[in-house]
Design an enzyme around this catalytic site. Structure first.
Site, PDB file in Angstrom:
ATOM      1  N   ASP A   1      15.581 -55.598  27.704  1.00  0.00           N
ATOM      2  CA  ASP A   1      14.241 -56.165  27.504  1.00  0.00           C
ATOM      3  C   ASP A   1      13.397 -55.951  28.769  1.00  0.00           C
ATOM      4  O   ASP A   1      13.857 -56.242  29.877  1.00  0.00           O
ATOM      5  CB  ASP A   1      14.350 -57.666  27.191  1.00  0.00           C
ATOM      6  CG  ASP A   1      15.182 -57.907  25.939  1.00  0.00           C
ATOM      7  OD1 ASP A   1      15.002 -57.163  24.970  1.00  0.00           O
ATOM      8  OD2 ASP A   1      16.022 -58.823  25.953  1.00  0.00           O
TER       9      ASP A   1
ATOM     10  N   ASP B   1      13.407 -46.359  27.402  1.00  0.00           N
ATOM     11  CA  ASP B   1      12.248 -45.478  27.186  1.00  0.00           C
ATOM     12  C   ASP B   1      11.026 -46.063  27.891  1.00  0.00           C
ATOM     13  O   ASP B   1       9.946 -45.503  27.792  1.00  0.00           O
ATOM     14  CB  ASP B   1      11.947 -45.324  25.694  1.00  0.00           C
ATOM     15  CG  ASP B   1      11.406 -46.603  25.108  1.00  0.00           C
ATOM     16  OD1 ASP B   1      11.916 -47.687  25.475  1.00  0.00           O
ATOM     17  OD2 ASP B   1      10.461 -46.547  24.297  1.00  0.00           O
TER      18      ASP B   1
ATOM     19  N   ASP C   1      25.462 -65.145  28.296  1.00  0.00           N
ATOM     20  CA  ASP C   1      24.349 -64.658  29.116  1.00  0.00           C
ATOM     21  C   ASP C   1      24.925 -63.859  30.282  1.00  0.00           C
ATOM     22  O   ASP C   1      25.855 -64.326  30.947  1.00  0.00           O
ATOM     23  CB  ASP C   1      23.546 -65.861  29.638  1.00  0.00           C
ATOM     24  CG  ASP C   1      22.259 -65.434  30.309  1.00  0.00           C
ATOM     25  OD1 ASP C   1      22.282 -64.451  31.089  1.00  0.00           O
ATOM     26  OD2 ASP C   1      21.233 -66.068  30.051  1.00  0.00           O
TER      27      ASP C   1
ATOM     28  N   THR D   1      22.191 -45.082  21.391  1.00  0.00           N
ATOM     29  CA  THR D   1      22.180 -46.486  20.971  1.00  0.00           C
ATOM     30  C   THR D   1      21.192 -46.609  19.801  1.00  0.00           C
ATOM     31  O   THR D   1      20.435 -45.670  19.524  1.00  0.00           O
ATOM     32  CB  THR D   1      21.726 -47.414  22.121  1.00  0.00           C
ATOM     33  OG1 THR D   1      20.296 -47.395  22.201  1.00  0.00           O
ATOM     34  CG2 THR D   1      22.314 -47.005  23.454  1.00  0.00           C
TER      35      THR D   1
ATOM     36  N   GLU E   1      17.747 -46.221  21.180  1.00  0.00           N
ATOM     37  CA  GLU E   1      17.526 -44.836  21.641  1.00  0.00           C
ATOM     38  C   GLU E   1      17.154 -43.944  20.457  1.00  0.00           C
ATOM     39  O   GLU E   1      16.244 -43.124  20.537  1.00  0.00           O
ATOM     40  CB  GLU E   1      18.803 -44.326  22.317  1.00  0.00           C
ATOM     41  CG  GLU E   1      18.685 -42.941  22.901  1.00  0.00           C
ATOM     42  CD  GLU E   1      19.922 -42.586  23.731  1.00  0.00           C
ATOM     43  OE1 GLU E   1      20.812 -43.444  23.893  1.00  0.00           O
ATOM     44  OE2 GLU E   1      19.988 -41.458  24.221  1.00  0.00           O
TER      45      GLU E   1
ATOM     46  N   LYS F   1       5.814 -59.214  32.287  1.00  0.00           N
ATOM     47  CA  LYS F   1       5.047 -60.052  33.226  1.00  0.00           C
ATOM     48  C   LYS F   1       5.733 -60.084  34.584  1.00  0.00           C
ATOM     49  O   LYS F   1       6.961 -60.267  34.655  1.00  0.00           O
ATOM     50  CB  LYS F   1       4.952 -61.489  32.683  1.00  0.00           C
ATOM     51  CG  LYS F   1       4.012 -61.631  31.525  1.00  0.00           C
ATOM     52  CD  LYS F   1       3.838 -63.093  31.174  1.00  0.00           C
ATOM     53  CE  LYS F   1       3.078 -63.230  29.877  1.00  0.00           C
ATOM     54  NZ  LYS F   1       3.260 -64.523  29.246  1.00  0.00           N
TER      55      LYS F   1
HETATM   56  N1  SAM Z   1      21.501 -52.148  23.726  1.00  0.00           N
HETATM   57  C1  SAM Z   1      20.993 -52.142  22.364  1.00  0.00           C
HETATM   58  C2  SAM Z   1      20.359 -50.817  22.058  1.00  0.00           C
HETATM   59  O1  SAM Z   1      20.079 -50.049  22.989  1.00  0.00           O
HETATM   60  O2  SAM Z   1      20.185 -50.510  20.858  1.00  0.00           O
HETATM   61  C3  SAM Z   1      20.035 -53.326  22.135  1.00  0.00           C
HETATM   62  C4  SAM Z   1      18.781 -53.344  22.971  1.00  0.00           C
HETATM   63  S1  SAM Z   1      17.852 -54.840  22.786  1.00  0.00           S
HETATM   64  C5  SAM Z   1      16.231 -54.412  23.227  1.00  0.00           C
HETATM   65  C6  SAM Z   1      18.352 -55.777  24.202  1.00  0.00           C
HETATM   66  C7  SAM Z   1      19.431 -56.795  23.885  1.00  0.00           C
HETATM   67  O3  SAM Z   1      19.844 -57.398  25.111  1.00  0.00           O
HETATM   68  C8  SAM Z   1      18.964 -57.927  22.970  1.00  0.00           C
HETATM   69  O4  SAM Z   1      19.831 -58.026  21.875  1.00  0.00           O
HETATM   70  C9  SAM Z   1      19.020 -59.160  23.871  1.00  0.00           C
HETATM   71  O5  SAM Z   1      19.354 -60.336  23.154  1.00  0.00           O
HETATM   72  C10 SAM Z   1      20.105 -58.774  24.882  1.00  0.00           C
HETATM   73  N2  SAM Z   1      19.982 -59.485  26.159  1.00  0.00           N
HETATM   74  C11 SAM Z   1      18.860 -59.637  26.892  1.00  0.00           C
HETATM   75  N3  SAM Z   1      19.100 -60.347  28.000  1.00  0.00           N
HETATM   76  C12 SAM Z   1      20.430 -60.656  27.977  1.00  0.00           C
HETATM   77  C13 SAM Z   1      21.282 -61.380  28.849  1.00  0.00           C
HETATM   78  N4  SAM Z   1      20.804 -61.961  29.975  1.00  0.00           N
HETATM   79  N5  SAM Z   1      22.588 -61.495  28.532  1.00  0.00           N
HETATM   80  C14 SAM Z   1      23.064 -60.919  27.390  1.00  0.00           C
HETATM   81  N6  SAM Z   1      22.294 -60.221  26.525  1.00  0.00           N
HETATM   82  C15 SAM Z   1      20.995 -60.092  26.808  1.00  0.00           C
END
Ligand code: SAM
Length: 213
Positions: free
Chosen positions: A117, A153, A95, A191, A194, A121
């Protein structure tokens, strides 16, 4: 990202030569793992890892570490490098909140946040990877002139991120709300997200920030 419980994920991920299982032990000593003093750049929330792999191939004199919270997602990255040997990139399942336990102050040269992400909320704002809470985390591991690069985005998340950078005392070195039609796009590495969102017609936002001197 949609998560499914994949039974073999933990086992496969921890057995991969690309995965660092005890990153705490490398704190302040990542250069020993790489066998050189090249800069270390990390992607937080690397997902399936395409961005990190492509960057590593383009920049053999830079070391990369990808951080992903879920083994079910990291499994996809690991499966894609099955036939390769680690050189200048590794992954870890952690994390982002504990990054200062994994890297010493100033050990990281640059941090990439891609399509993090949005946690829409209001009550979940602290979980956003560009919240002031996370910017404080990055501050603890970035070298003095290190930068954070963020792409998304999601316009609301982007506005929040610009505000959060200002509030947290960071300087905005540059930003755009339409990366693919902006000079900031030079040298851009796409990515997975992206590619998906831009092919749907969504403009991509990017900001680059560093700590105020
Ligand atoms: N970066 C990639 C892309 O642009 O294609 C993946 C985007 S995906 C929406 C976001 C990723 O961030 C997810 O796989 C999620 O599990 C990870 N993630 C979210 N919060 C995190 C955290 N606190 N520590 C590590 N990874 C995290």
């Amino acid at each position: 990202m949609r998560l499914r419980n994949i039974p073999r994920a933990d086992e496969t991920v921890s057995a991969s030569p690309f995965v660092i299982n005890e990153p705490v032990e490398l704190r302040g000593r990542w250069n020993e793992l790489f066998g050189n003093d090249n800069p270390i750049r990390i992607e937080v929330g690397m997902g399936k890892g395409r961005f990190l792999r492509d960057l590593a191939a383009l920049n053999p004199d830079v070391n990369y570490v990808g951080i992903e919270r879920y083994t079910s997602v990291l499994l996809r990255a690991v499966e894609r490098v099955e036939q390769e040997e680690p050189t200048n990139f590794y992954f870890m399942c952690e994390d982002a909140a504990i990054l200062p336990e994994l890297f010493a102050p100033g050990e990281v040269d640059r941090i990439y946040l891609n399509f993090s992400d949005p946690w829409p909320k209001k009550g979940h704002a602290k979980r956003r990877l560009t919240s002031t809470r996370f910017l404080e985390v990055y501050d603890k591991i970035l070298k003095a002139d290190g930068v954070v690069e963020f792409k998304t985005d999601n316009q609301d998340l982007f506005t929040f991120s610009l505000e959060s950078a200002e509030e947290g005392g960071w300087e905005i070195l540059g930003y755009t709300r339409d990366l693919h039609h902006d000079p900031m796009c030079e040298g851009n590495v796409m990515t997975e997200y992206e590619e998906k969102f831009s092919s749907q017609g969504n403009p991509i936002c990017k900001m680059v920030i560093c700590r105020k001197k």
